[in-house]
Design a protein around this motif. Structure first.
Motif, PDB file in Angstrom:
ATOM      1  N   ALA A  10      -8.958   3.273   2.711  1.00 52.96           N
ATOM      2  CA  ALA A  10      -9.941   3.961   1.867  1.00 52.96           C
ATOM      3  C   ALA A  10     -10.388   3.069   0.711  1.00 52.96           C
ATOM      4  O   ALA A  10     -11.582   2.989   0.406  1.00 52.96           O
ATOM      5  CB  ALA A  10      -9.349   5.261   1.333  1.00 52.96           C
ATOM      6  N   ASN A  11      -9.464   2.367   0.092  1.00 52.17           N
ATOM      7  CA  ASN A  11      -9.809   1.602  -1.113  1.00 52.17           C
ATOM      8  C   ASN A  11     -10.534   0.286  -0.847  1.00 52.17           C
ATOM      9  O   ASN A  11     -11.218  -0.220  -1.730  1.00 52.17           O
ATOM     10  CB  ASN A  11      -8.554   1.344  -1.951  1.00 52.17           C
ATOM     11  N   LEU A  70       0.835  -1.206   0.000  1.00 52.19           N
ATOM     12  CA  LEU A  70       0.000   0.000   0.000  1.00 52.19           C
ATOM     13  C   LEU A  70       0.868   1.254   0.000  1.00 52.19           C
ATOM     14  O   LEU A  70       1.979   1.233   0.519  1.00 52.19           O
ATOM     15  CB  LEU A  70      -0.885   0.034   1.252  1.00 52.19           C
ATOM     16  N   LEU A  71       0.305   2.330  -0.546  1.00 47.59           N
ATOM     17  CA  LEU A  71       1.002   3.629  -0.489  1.00 47.59           C
ATOM     18  C   LEU A  71       0.679   4.281   0.855  1.00 47.59           C
ATOM     19  O   LEU A  71       0.060   5.340   0.939  1.00 47.59           O
ATOM     20  CB  LEU A  71       0.541   4.502  -1.657  1.00 47.59           C
ATOM     21  N   ASN A 113     -14.949   8.533   6.480  1.00 49.52           N
ATOM     22  CA  ASN A 113     -14.967   9.483   5.364  1.00 49.52           C
ATOM     23  C   ASN A 113     -14.358   8.922   4.087  1.00 49.52           C
ATOM     24  O   ASN A 113     -15.052   8.657   3.114  1.00 49.52           O
ATOM     25  CB  ASN A 113     -14.242  10.772   5.768  1.00 49.52           C
ATOM     26  N   GLY A 114     -13.024   8.772   4.104  1.00 49.70           N
ATOM     27  CA  GLY A 114     -12.318   8.330   2.889  1.00 49.70           C
ATOM     28  C   GLY A 114     -12.799   6.971   2.433  1.00 49.70           C
ATOM     29  O   GLY A 114     -12.828   6.668   1.236  1.00 49.70           O
ATOM     30  N   SER A 115     -13.186   6.123   3.366  1.00 46.26           N
ATOM     31  CA  SER A 115     -13.583   4.770   3.003  1.00 46.26           C
ATOM     32  C   SER A 115     -15.097   4.679   2.780  1.00 46.26           C
ATOM     33  O   SER A 115     -15.554   4.533   1.649  1.00 46.26           O
ATOM     34  CB  SER A 115     -13.129   3.801   4.111  1.00 46.26           C
ATOM     35  N   THR A 116     -15.886   4.796   3.843  1.00 46.12           N
ATOM     36  CA  THR A 116     -17.320   4.510   3.731  1.00 46.12           C
ATOM     37  C   THR A 116     -18.076   5.553   2.908  1.00 46.12           C
ATOM     38  O   THR A 116     -18.754   5.211   1.926  1.00 46.12           O
ATOM     39  CB  THR A 116     -17.939   4.415   5.150  1.00 46.12           C
ATOM     40  N   ILE A 117     -17.962   6.818   3.281  1.00 45.75           N
ATOM     41  CA  ILE A 117     -18.778   7.845   2.604  1.00 45.75           C
ATOM     42  C   ILE A 117     -18.370   7.980   1.136  1.00 45.75           C
ATOM     43  O   ILE A 117     -19.214   8.051   0.253  1.00 45.75           O
ATOM     44  CB  ILE A 117     -18.674   9.204   3.342  1.00 45.75           C
ATOM     45  N   LEU A 118     -17.069   7.947   0.874  1.00 47.75           N
ATOM     46  CA  LEU A 118     -16.644   8.088  -0.531  1.00 47.75           C
ATOM     47  C   LEU A 118     -16.957   6.847  -1.361  1.00 47.75           C
ATOM     48  O   LEU A 118     -16.775   6.843  -2.576  1.00 47.75           O
ATOM     49  CB  LEU A 118     -15.155   8.460  -0.616  1.00 47.75           C
TER      50      LEU A 118
END
Ligand SMILES: Cc1ncc(COP(=O)(O)O)c(C=O)c1O
Length: 387
Positions: A107-108, A99-100, A132-137
């Motif tokens: 998130a991904n 992962l980076l 945020n970065g994971s679920t909502i996006l």
């Protein structure tokens, strides 16, 4: 011209640390001297052998091509070797993805498995990326799991309505509460995930930042975990390499493969030379024990922790000495934004608990990622603010 943001962007709450950074910039522009104990970015340097390896590997022209999305084979082998030595867990190469930084993988993973309106259990308070970065996006629905002090900052698994839940995040050693867990709790979590057909995403970014002889477990040490869990790890905190952006996810083959599918459409693997540095870093663990560099690092942090906790107690703020992470989660006896802004006026930046979720209200997170002298000065300023 103005363009309309996608609905998912509009659903994002403001990112706490971006707001804090803005305030810091403004205060600094006004010439105000601030001590920042708000962000979990270690001030200590990476070990010398990491810098030397980095210089060497970056100087090799062969290390500047695209790398495999899943990570270079020698990197994945090093991760598997580290899991064996550190946790006695066996992993095949297709159970590892580079992962980076672990944030990217966290998130991904939702992109690979979450459909619109799927429910995702997210601790509250928590590292904001799960929600945020994971679920909502990914258009999922955040279902908060309160982490209450009376429950040792662990979710009450028995009280959760698991209907429609597809995924769950857990993180111990925990940010922001610094709580730790044992394998008994992890077994309960795995059973809960198994019984309800839930993907268990376990964030173990702080497993190596530990004190007082505490040794953080991996969820993969627990029976049955490999059927439901993926664990996220990072070299950021362990080797003071936050800016080098290297981490990994390991565990259930299908979960790792789903994450790899998403990543292969979005990015390539981390730079080859960074993966080679990571191989060297992980190989510093020759057995279960932490390498000397890390022991020394954690001794420095432990000394700061003790000083900070004792100073806070003297000022009148009771808090536990955490067994892991570089955070103190202090009960600020009221509105956390008001507390943080009073402290900010005194020249110290810390993170108000509300920024980590509704159930973070009433607390503040103080990071001991600054030298001892700065922490002493910060405590003097806090004491003066409340005198
Ligand atoms: C709980 C937790 N997980 C993951 C991360 C992400 O770390 P990185 O993306 O640097 O690996 C952080 C960073 O602060 C964190 O606190």
């Amino acid at each position: 011209m103005a363009f309309e943001y996608a609905k998912r962007i509009k659903r994002l709450p403001p990112y706490l640390f971006a707001e804090i950074e803005k305030i810091i910039r403004e205060k600094k522009a006004q010439g105000i001297d601030l001590i920042s104990l708000s962000i979990g970015d270690p001030d200590l340097p990476p070990p010398r052998f990491i810098i030397e390896t980095l210089k060497q590997e970056a100087a090799n022209p062969k290390n500047h091509n695209y790398s495999f999305s899943q990570g270079e084979p020698d990197f994945r082998e090093a991760v598997a070797g580290w899991y064996k030595r550190r946790f006695n867990v066996d992993l095949a190469q297709d159970q590892v993805v580079a992962l980076l930084g672990s944030k990217e993988g966290i998130a991904n993973i939702a992109r690979a498995f979450i459909n619109p309106s799927d429910r995702v259990l997210v601790p509250d308070p928590a590292y904001p990326v799960y929600a945020n970065g994971s679920t909502i996006l990914s258009d999922g629905k955040v279902v908060p799991m309160p982490l209450l002090e009376e429950n040792g900052f662990r979710p009450d698994l028995e009280g959760i309505d698991a209907k429609g839940v597809k995924m769950m995040f857990l993180n111990y050693p925990n940010n922001p509460t610094a709580a730790t867990v044992d394998k008994k709790f992890l077994k309960q979590a795995v059973d809960f995930a198994e019984d309800n057909n839930i993907i268990l995403c376990y964030d173990n970014a702080y497993s190596e930042i530990t004190y007082d002889g505490y040794c953080a477990p991996s969820i993969l040490e627990v029976d049955g975990a490999i059927d439901v869990a993926v664990e996220f790890h990072s070299l950021s905190k362990t080797f003071n390499m936050t800016g080098d952006r290297i981490g990994f996810a390991v565990g259930n083959k299908q979960l790792v493969s789903g994450l790899t599918k998403v990543k292969s459409q979005i990015d390539s693997g981390p730079p080859v030379y960074i993966q080679k540095v990571a191989v060297k870093a992980l190989s510093a663990y020759t057995g279960e024990e932490q390498p000397d560099f890390l022991k020394k690092n954690n001794r420095i942090l432990q000394e700061r922790r003790d000083m900070l906790v004792e100073a806070l107690r003297k000022i009148g703020y009771e808090c536990d000495k955490p067994k892991a992470t570089f955070y103190v989660w202090v009960n600020c006896k009221g509105d956390s934004m008001r507390f943080a802004s009073k402290v900010l006026d005194a020249g110290v930046v810390l993170a108000p608990g509300i920024g980590f979720g509704k159930f973070g209200e009433g607390y503040a997170r103080i990071a001991f990622t600054q030298p001892k002298e700065s922490i002493i000065e910060a405590c003097n300023r806090i004491a003066a603010a409340f005198r």
